[in-house]
Design a protein around this motif. Structure first.
Motif, PDB file in Angstrom:
ATOM      1  N   GLY A  85      21.206  10.566  58.727  1.00  0.00           N
ATOM      2  CA  GLY A  85      20.121  10.368  59.416  1.00  0.00           C
ATOM      3  C   GLY A  85      18.970  11.272  59.004  1.00  0.00           C
ATOM      4  N   GLU A  86      19.342  12.636  58.863  1.00  0.00           N
ATOM      5  CA  GLU A  86      18.335  13.416  58.362  1.00  0.00           C
ATOM      6  C   GLU A  86      17.708  13.312  56.975  1.00  0.00           C
ATOM      7  N   GLN A  87      18.685  12.884  56.079  1.00  0.00           N
ATOM      8  CA  GLN A  87      18.567  12.630  54.747  1.00  0.00           C
ATOM      9  C   GLN A  87      17.604  11.459  54.548  1.00  0.00           C
ATOM     10  N   ALA A  88      17.679  10.608  55.369  1.00  0.00           N
ATOM     11  CA  ALA A  88      16.891   9.255  55.500  1.00  0.00           C
ATOM     12  C   ALA A  88      15.564   9.594  55.725  1.00  0.00           C
ATOM     13  N   LEU A  89      15.211  10.482  56.837  1.00  0.00           N
ATOM     14  CA  LEU A  89      13.949  11.016  56.954  1.00  0.00           C
ATOM     15  C   LEU A  89      13.501  11.809  56.126  1.00  0.00           C
ATOM     16  N   LEU A  90      13.983  12.677  55.450  1.00  0.00           N
ATOM     17  CA  LEU A  90      13.501  13.519  54.214  1.00  0.00           C
ATOM     18  C   LEU A  90      13.108  12.521  52.836  1.00  0.00           C
ATOM     19  N   ARG A  91      13.733  11.591  52.683  1.00  0.00           N
ATOM     20  CA  ARG A  91      13.485  10.476  51.659  1.00  0.00           C
ATOM     21  C   ARG A  91      12.265   9.910  52.010  1.00  0.00           C
ATOM     22  N   GLU A  92      12.147   9.410  53.392  1.00  0.00           N
ATOM     23  CA  GLU A  92      11.003   8.753  53.828  1.00  0.00           C
ATOM     24  C   GLU A  92       9.683   9.596  53.484  1.00  0.00           C
ATOM     25  N   LYS A  93       9.827  10.944  53.754  1.00  0.00           N
ATOM     26  CA  LYS A  93       8.608  11.831  53.733  1.00  0.00           C
ATOM     27  C   LYS A  93       8.260  12.434  52.465  1.00  0.00           C
ATOM     28  N   PHE A  94       9.413  12.469  51.544  1.00  0.00           N
ATOM     29  CA  PHE A  94       9.106  13.288  50.144  1.00  0.00           C
ATOM     30  C   PHE A  94       9.598  12.001  49.154  1.00  0.00           C
ATOM     31  N   VAL A 150      14.253  19.415  58.168  1.00  0.00           N
ATOM     32  CA  VAL A 150      14.142  18.699  59.298  1.00  0.00           C
ATOM     33  C   VAL A 150      13.865  19.230  60.595  1.00  0.00           C
ATOM     34  N   SER A 151      13.932  20.708  60.773  1.00  0.00           N
ATOM     35  CA  SER A 151      13.604  21.356  61.986  1.00  0.00           C
ATOM     36  C   SER A 151      12.179  20.973  62.258  1.00  0.00           C
ATOM     37  N   ASP A 152      11.302  20.827  61.256  1.00  0.00           N
ATOM     38  CA  ASP A 152      10.062  20.570  61.493  1.00  0.00           C
ATOM     39  C   ASP A 152       9.644  19.240  62.282  1.00  0.00           C
ATOM     40  N   LEU A 153      10.486  18.310  61.992  1.00  0.00           N
ATOM     41  CA  LEU A 153      10.321  17.051  62.780  1.00  0.00           C
ATOM     42  C   LEU A 153      10.625  17.158  64.028  1.00  0.00           C
ATOM     43  N   THR A 154      10.139  16.037  64.760  1.00  0.00           N
ATOM     44  CA  THR A 154      10.388  16.203  66.253  1.00  0.00           C
ATOM     45  C   THR A 154      11.757  15.905  66.720  1.00  0.00           C
ATOM     46  N   THR A 155      11.943  16.477  67.881  1.00  0.00           N
ATOM     47  CA  THR A 155      13.151  16.400  68.478  1.00  0.00           C
ATOM     48  C   THR A 155      13.881  14.823  68.552  1.00  0.00           C
ATOM     49  N   GLY A 156      13.158  14.170  69.117  1.00  0.00           N
ATOM     50  CA  GLY A 156      13.273  12.731  69.167  1.00  0.00           C
ATOM     51  C   GLY A 156      13.744  12.040  68.140  1.00  0.00           C
ATOM     52  N   MET A 158       9.330  21.959  48.142  1.00  0.00           N
ATOM     53  CA  MET A 158      10.307  21.009  47.591  1.00  0.00           C
ATOM     54  C   MET A 158      10.886  21.511  46.465  1.00  0.00           C
ATOM     55  N   THR A 159      10.330  22.558  45.603  1.00  0.00           N
ATOM     56  CA  THR A 159      10.931  22.892  44.501  1.00  0.00           C
ATOM     57  C   THR A 159      11.818  24.216  44.957  1.00  0.00           C
ATOM     58  N   ASN A 160      11.554  24.990  45.914  1.00  0.00           N
ATOM     59  CA  ASN A 160      12.185  26.213  46.242  1.00  0.00           C
ATOM     60  C   ASN A 160      13.588  25.813  46.431  1.00  0.00           C
ATOM     61  N   SER A 161      14.236  26.750  45.480  1.00  0.00           N
ATOM     62  CA  SER A 161      15.977  26.585  45.547  1.00  0.00           C
ATOM     63  C   SER A 161      16.459  27.057  46.621  1.00  0.00           C
ATOM     64  N   LYS A 162      15.823  27.892  47.671  1.00  0.00           N
ATOM     65  CA  LYS A 162      16.441  28.346  48.991  1.00  0.00           C
ATOM     66  C   LYS A 162      16.458  27.144  50.067  1.00  0.00           C
ATOM     67  N   MET A 163      15.368  26.266  49.983  1.00  0.00           N
ATOM     68  CA  MET A 163      15.224  25.290  50.784  1.00  0.00           C
ATOM     69  C   MET A 163      16.342  24.496  51.177  1.00  0.00           C
ATOM     70  N   THR A 164      16.802  24.184  52.587  1.00  0.00           N
ATOM     71  CA  THR A 164      17.876  23.748  53.075  1.00  0.00           C
ATOM     72  C   THR A 164      17.428  22.468  53.801  1.00  0.00           C
TER      73      THR A 164
END
Length: 817
Positions: free
Chosen positions: A110-119, A12-18, A1-7
């Motif tokens: 949609g991806e940002q919504a998933l990230l907010r839900e997770k983090f 989201v690539s770790d999340l399921t394809t569905g 979460m604090t890595n400046s290189k994290m995109t």
């Protein structure tokens, strides 16, 4: 979460394809995977209208995407599927590129919504990336408006010179009423373009100043240890880009002449001047802050930087100087209210060496004034509330300069205020002053009235501040955990009955933090915490980083951890009754065989500067296993032997703990067993039995020092022969000759006495050389020196001295007992 290189895509690539593929049906998920980070590095989410700029930008992004896909196809051994997807995208969106923008916006949102839900929130790196994209979008937009104005003005010139051409242009406009033409001939369109350009320039200025405020806030938190690695170069580039656009728009406004009404011309000129002035004022900042706890009569340094200096102060130019003055909280408020002319009327203090030149470095493209040897000579205190101490009074250093810019040499007054400073006159004020600065840096609101800060903050915010301060000071990545926070909450709130989750809803006040003493103690919460911080930073950094110290925890919790463990199990905790102490709790047995948890009197910086924590743990035979099941010899290592570099033999010490239930031990003092440091004398292997030398000295070779009562106490040779000792290796370090023979103490004394006589040094019977200064201990010179008989009586002759030395150990033992 604090890595400046994290995109965003890497998360989201770790999340399921569905989950990732269900956001839209208009854009294949395969393309999202192929485009990866490139897709989120474009300003899709800011294209929110259908004007010429947004349509043109969407079309350029579509072309860039197709080019990116074609490059990927060339790198793939089976390019067919990628080329087919490329053709489908071009066929679907070429006529309506804004539909492509809408499709990709759905995916990213949609991806940002998933990230907010997770983090719970977007990572900082993604937030910074979005902010950079937003600024770039608005900058391009205002640049596009300037180009439209230039084209329209050229069209107006042509229309004025060629009426026929103007009629043809109007005929084209009537034939194609839906086409947006850059060659519009209406003065109304020109007026609208100027107003739109000014509005977008002001919006872009807000983006720059917002980024500047974020940088200042990060610099403020860095005063408490929060990492602040952001370079000022990107911020400087933003200021320069916006100033250049402002200049271009001003040139078009001046050149418009009678094309605009005088009223509109004046209104636009005022808006452009306000933007330019705001950029000038905010580009002057304190790059390197002065110390926030500043002691009078102590030199300090600071650096101020003019971000627009390399652009506006190009050589040759007049040399400008920057002056530094100390200002009070009241004066800082007047400065914030826009009354700079009144703040320096009253002298608040005197800073020596407070003037520095503002110089431009063409190599690094920076413009700075560096103050190297400033010194606060004196300070004038303000009237304070009856409840405030001098260490709660805040002031600041004001850096100011006057510069002449532009062809008209317009004078601008540059001002930059440092972070709040607490001025002290003695070192014993440092601790409380640091508390004031810590609270201000952590909890001051951006854009506040100087130097107002809230009196109460949430316990959660306090925990984050303490954790960051601890990690920064100790320089470790091993921070505090929820168990530590629970103990700290019990301590600062004085409540041991509240559940951990209930503390999250409480607020802690400044008074609880560093004004009220803790219950049953003589110090405040911050004084206690800062003492542990300093001890850990100096002597316990490696042990804490390796997870060998349990740290902030109560005796009750330690008891519950150890009571069921085997004898010899121990752990390390910070003392809650002493400032800057660490204690060892261990399991022992009572005379009836039942287990008992004992706490060794805390080790402080004074003891740990003599004997490291690892050596102390290894010395104590009662300690065997570090809780829960780590053998101490695997985690605590002895210090390496230091090569001998002096003519002296090295002396080391060992410690022991007196078991409180041993029949031979002395009475245990309150607070636990006493820890004794016991130096001993061993000989080098080249010598004979060390006991011969000890006996020839006529005194015991060991002394005892008790922590808490650090006195070296001689003891007899036999009374403590079972104590652990360390060596004093005797090596050839003197001029007494080779060491292959054993010298008795009498031989050494006789030889030294002979040397003294040959050098006319006074020698007293049976004693070492002794020099008497002419006026020792302030004795008046008219008092005659003692006679030889008086000196002999003072030294008790041979038999008195020998009798005293032989019985000194037992005598001291009786005295101590």
């Amino acid at each position: 979460m604090t890595n400046s290189k994290m995109t965003q895509w890497s998360l989201v690539s770790d999340l399921t394809t569905g989950q990732c593929s269900g956001f839209t049906k208009g854009f294949p998920h395969t393309l999202r995977c192929l485009l990866g980070d490139w897709l989120e590095n474009q300003p899709w989410e800011f294209i929110n209208s259908s004007d010429s700029f947004c349509v043109g930008l969407a079309d350029r992004l579509l072309s860039a995407m197709l080019e990116k896909l074609q490059d990927l196809a060339k790198q793939n051994c089976q390019p067919g599927p990628i080329l087919q997807l490329t053709a489908n995208v071009e066929h679907t969106y070429r006529r309506e590129p804004l539909q492509l923008v809408d499709a990709i916006k759905q995916i990213l949102e949609g991806e940002q919504a998933l990230l907010r839900e997770k983090f719970q929130s977007l990572p900082l790196s993604i937030q910074q990336q979005r902010e950079e994209l937003r600024f770039g979008f608005y900058l391009q937009k205002v640049q596009h408006r300037v180009k439209e104005i230039m084209v329209l003005r050229d069209s107006l010139k042509q229309m004025n010179g060629n009426t026929r051409g103007s009629l043809q242009q109007r005929t084209l406009e009537l034939q194609f009423p839906t086409q947006e033409s850059l060659q519009a001939t209406s003065l109304q369109n020109l007026h609208a373009l100027f107003l739109e350009a000014a509005k977008e320039l002001e919006e872009t200025k807000k983006q720059v100043l917002m980024r500047f405020q974020i940088w200042k806030w990060q610099q403020q938190l860095a005063g408490n240890g929060t990492p602040c690695t952001e370079d000022l170069a990107p911020l400087q580039k933003r200021f320069e880009s916006l100033v250049e656009v402002c200049f271009q728009l001003r040139q078009q406004l001046v050149a418009s002449g009678t094309e605009l009404s005088s009223e509109l011309h004046l209104r636009l000129q005022e808006r452009l001047d306000n933007v330019f002035s705001a950029l000038i004022q905010n580009s002057f900042l304190v790059d390197k802050q002065p110390p926030q706890v500043l002691k009078t009569q102590t030199k300090f340094q600071a650096t101020v930087r003019f971000l627009l200096g390399p652009l506006l102060l190009k050589p040759p130019h007049t040399t400008f100087t920057v002056t530094a003055d100390i200002v009070t909280e009241k004066q800082a408020r007047e400065l914030a209210a826009g009354r700079p002319e009144t703040i320096l009327c009253e002298s608040t203090g005197e800073i020596v060496n407070n003037v520095a030149p503002l110089e431009t470095n063409t190599t690094t493209s920076t413009c700075c004034a560096i103050f190297k040897n400033m010194l606060l000579k004196k300070i004038k205190r303000c009237d304070r509330k009856s409840t405030e101490s001098v260490t709660e009074e805040k002031c600041a250093v004001l850096f100011h300069a006057k510069v002449n810019l532009g062809p008209n040499k317009t004078t601008f007054r540059l001002q930059a205020l440092s972070l709040p400073i607490v001025v002290i006159v003695h070192g014993n004020q440092d601790n409380n002053a640091r508390a004031t600065i810590l609270w201000d840096n952590a909890f001051a609101e951006p854009g506040r009235i100087p130097f107002m800060v809230t009196e109460r903050v949430s316990w959660k915010a306090m925990c984050e501040t303490l954790n960051q301060k601890f990690m920064a000071e100790v320089q470790t990545t091993n921070g505090l955990c929820k168990e530590h926070y629970f103990f700290l909450a019990q301590k600062i709130f004085g409540d041991s009955s509240t559940r951990p989750e209930d503390f999250q809803n409480l607020k802690v006040s400044w008074t609880q933090f560093n004004k009220e003493v803790l219950p049953g103690r003589g110090f405040t919460f911050w004084q206690w915490f800062e003492g542990i911080l300093d001890l850990t930073k100096k002597y316990l950094k490696e042990y804490w980083s390796d997870g060998l110290i349990m740290g902030f925890t109560s005796k009750q919790y330690v008891y519950s951890c150890l009571i069921k463990e085997p004898v010899g199990t121990f752990l390390l905790r910070f003392s809650d009754s002493e400032i800057g102490g660490i204690s060892i709790a261990y399991v022992t047995r009572l005379p009836d065989g039942s287990p008992q948890v004992e706490n060794i009197q805390p080790f402080t910086a004074k003891q740990l500067s003599i004997r490291s924590l690892a050596d102390c743990v290894l010395d104590l035979k009662q300690l065997e296993i570090l809780y829960p099941n780590r053998p101490k010899h695997e985690y605590f290592k002895c210090n390496a032997e230091v090569p001998r570099t002096t003519p002296y033999v090295r002396a080391t010490m060992t410690i022991r703990v007196e078991e409180p239930f041993s029949s031979t031990s002395s009475v245990c003092p309150p607070g636990g067993p006493m820890v004794n440091m016991t130096p001993g004398i061993h000989s080098d292997p080249t010598f004979a039995d060390p006991s011969l030398m000890s006996s020839s000295m006529g005194m015991s070779p060991s002394t005892t020092s008790t922590f808490g009562s650090p006195q070296l106490m001689p003891s007899s040779f036999g009374s403590h022969s079972d104590l652990p000792t360390c060596t004093y290796p005797l090596q050839p370090a003197s001029s007494l000759g080779p060491t292959n023979a054993l010298y008795s103490m009498q031989d050494i004394l006789d030889e030294d006495m002979e040397t003294c006589r040959s050098n006319n040094i006074a020698v007293y019977p049976r004693d070492m050389p002794f020099l008497m200064p002419p006026n020792m201990m302030g004795v008046p010179e008219n008092i005659p020196p003692p006679s030889e008989q008086e000196l002999v009586q003072l030294l008790h002759r041979d038999q008195d001295m020998n009798h005293c030395l032989l019985n000194l150990g037992s005598t001291m033992t009786n005295i101590c007992s």
